[in-house]
Design an enzyme around this catalytic site. Structure first.
Site, PDB file in Angstrom:
ATOM      1  N   ARG A 141       0.842  -1.201   0.000  1.00 40.95           N
ATOM      2  CA  ARG A 141       0.000   0.000   0.000  1.00 40.95           C
ATOM      3  C   ARG A 141       0.882   1.258   0.000  1.00 40.95           C
ATOM      4  O   ARG A 141       0.556   2.271  -0.607  1.00 40.95           O
ATOM      5  CB  ARG A 141      -0.876  -0.068   1.257  1.00 40.95           C
ATOM      6  N   ASN A 170     -11.971  16.679  -0.367  1.00 44.00           N
ATOM      7  CA  ASN A 170     -12.824  15.515  -0.667  1.00 44.00           C
ATOM      8  C   ASN A 170     -14.282  15.921  -0.578  1.00 44.00           C
ATOM      9  O   ASN A 170     -14.636  16.831   0.179  1.00 44.00           O
ATOM     10  CB  ASN A 170     -12.548  14.408   0.357  1.00 44.00           C
ATOM     11  N   THR A 171     -15.115  15.223  -1.350  1.00 40.56           N
ATOM     12  CA  THR A 171     -16.551  15.392  -1.174  1.00 40.56           C
ATOM     13  C   THR A 171     -17.146  14.074  -0.715  1.00 40.56           C
ATOM     14  O   THR A 171     -16.823  13.009  -1.252  1.00 40.56           O
ATOM     15  CB  THR A 171     -17.228  15.938  -2.448  1.00 40.56           C
ATOM     16  N   HIS A 172     -17.997  14.163   0.313  1.00 35.43           N
ATOM     17  CA  HIS A 172     -18.543  12.957   0.948  1.00 35.43           C
ATOM     18  C   HIS A 172     -20.078  13.057   0.958  1.00 35.43           C
ATOM     19  O   HIS A 172     -20.619  14.109   1.323  1.00 35.43           O
ATOM     20  CB  HIS A 172     -18.010  12.848   2.385  1.00 35.43           C
ATOM     21  N   ASP A 218     -12.675  10.505   6.561  1.00 43.45           N
ATOM     22  CA  ASP A 218     -13.689  11.573   6.472  1.00 43.45           C
ATOM     23  C   ASP A 218     -13.749  12.428   7.746  1.00 43.45           C
ATOM     24  O   ASP A 218     -14.831  12.846   8.169  1.00 43.45           O
ATOM     25  CB  ASP A 218     -15.078  10.971   6.159  1.00 43.45           C
ATOM     26  N   ILE A 227      -8.357   5.428   0.409  1.00 43.60           N
ATOM     27  CA  ILE A 227      -7.754   6.230   1.477  1.00 43.60           C
ATOM     28  C   ILE A 227      -6.281   6.412   1.109  1.00 43.60           C
ATOM     29  O   ILE A 227      -5.569   5.419   0.911  1.00 43.60           O
ATOM     30  CB  ILE A 227      -7.844   5.479   2.831  1.00 43.60           C
ATOM     31  N   ASP A 280      -7.677  14.636   6.133  1.00 43.29           N
ATOM     32  CA  ASP A 280      -6.578  14.423   7.080  1.00 43.29           C
ATOM     33  C   ASP A 280      -6.320  12.918   7.165  1.00 43.29           C
ATOM     34  O   ASP A 280      -6.761  12.165   6.294  1.00 43.29           O
ATOM     35  CB  ASP A 280      -6.878  15.080   8.439  1.00 43.29           C
TER      36      ASP A 280
HETATM   37  C1  GRF Z   1     -20.228  11.146  -4.822  1.00 45.69           C
HETATM   38  O1  GRF Z   1     -21.480  11.121  -4.184  1.00 45.69           O
HETATM   39  C2  GRF Z   1     -19.104  11.126  -3.820  1.00 45.69           C
HETATM   40  O2  GRF Z   1     -19.359  11.859  -2.672  1.00 45.69           O
HETATM   41  C3  GRF Z   1     -19.062   9.665  -3.491  1.00 45.69           C
HETATM   42  O3  GRF Z   1     -19.195   9.021  -4.735  1.00 45.69           O
HETATM   43  C4  GRF Z   1     -19.968   9.860  -5.592  1.00 45.69           C
HETATM   44  C5  GRF Z   1     -19.168  10.074  -6.839  1.00 45.69           C
HETATM   45  O4  GRF Z   1     -19.988  10.431  -7.885  1.00 45.69           O
HETATM   46  N1  GRF Z   1     -17.897   9.304  -2.741  1.00 45.69           N
HETATM   47  P1  GRF Z   1     -19.386  10.824  -9.323  1.00 45.69           P
HETATM   48  O5  GRF Z   1     -18.368   9.759  -9.704  1.00 45.69           O
HETATM   49  O6  GRF Z   1     -18.786  12.178  -9.208  1.00 45.69           O
HETATM   50  O7  GRF Z   1     -20.566  10.796 -10.256  1.00 45.69           O
END
Ligand code: GRF
Length: 215
Positions: free
Chosen positions: A80, A122-124, A160, A107, A156
């Site tokens: 890894r 990141n978007t969660h 998340d 990760i 970090d």
């Molecule tokens: C998003 O909802 C993101 O937060 C999650 O996976 C999805 C990705 O969607 N981890 P896309 O590949 O941008 O359509």
């Protein structure tokens, strides 16, 4: 002459983004569309797209946009740590100001964070700190939450857990299944990501403990 100098100055001011994806790449597409529509005023440009797997729509979107792409698969490395080192080098080669994990389902490790900590976004698909991890939508639904949403945050060394930049709220409907709820979250998420990345790029920011202050 004056015009071309002005143009050069504003182009060089654009912050360089490397976007990491693992799936359909609709968040990536939202960034690409916003940049195409807004032009230099957006404040950032995507300079490369990376993935942890081949054959995904996210990479196809990047290729259609004429962007360089790279793939770093964990299984191609003997540990890894060596995967993390290779990913770090692949991203660093594009000299990004910000790295955006837009549905990147891995990760990252110590080396990546040492290099890009504080500029890795990141978007969660949940309202952190509730429902971290790979199944944020499913877990919120199973818990019986009445509202959920999405969180754009700095990464970090936890899962998340990094400082939150912005959140968007989505109501859970009685008839929701995971896929319907995730689709509604993603509509909010794409707008939020575009807005946040643009503001970070244009205004600059500082991270004070858990607080992110956009200047
Ligand atoms: C998003 O909802 C993101 O937060 C999650 O996976 C999805 C990705 O969607 N981890 P896309 O590949 O941008 O359509």
């Amino acid at each position: 002459m004056a015009e071309s100098v002005a143009e050069t100055a504003s182009e060089s001011a654009a912050k360089r983004l490397v976007v990491l994806v693992s799936g359909s790449g609709t968040n990536l597409q939202a960034l690409l569309d916003a940049i195409a529509e807004t032009g230099p005023a957006y404040g950032a440009e995507v300079v490369a797209v990376g993935a942890d797997r081949d054959g995904i729509e996210g990479l196809a979107r990047a290729e259609r946009a004429g962007l360089p792409t790279f793939v770093c698969r964990v299984k191609d490395y003997d540990s890894r740590e060596s995967w993390d080192a290779a990913l770090t080098e692949a991203v660093a080669a594009y000299e990004p100001d910000l790295v955006v994990s837009a549905g990147f389902m891995k990760i990252v490790g110590k080396e990546f964070l040492a290099r890009f900590g504080g500029r890795f976004v990141n978007t969660h698909p949940a309202l952190l700190p509730s429902f971290p991890g790979a199944h944020g939508v499913r877990d919120a639904l199973a818990y019986g939450a009445k509202v959920t949403g999405c969180t754009v945050h700095f990464v970090d060394d936890g899962v998340d857990t990094g400082p939150i930049i912005a959140q968007g709220v989505v109501e859970v409907r009685d008839e929701d299944d995971e896929s319907a709820l995730h689709e509604r979250i993603k509509e909010v998420e794409r707008r939020l990501l575009v807005e946040v990345v643009g503001r970070l790029a244009r205004n600059g920011y500082r991270i004070e403990g858990r607080k992110v202050v956009i200047q």
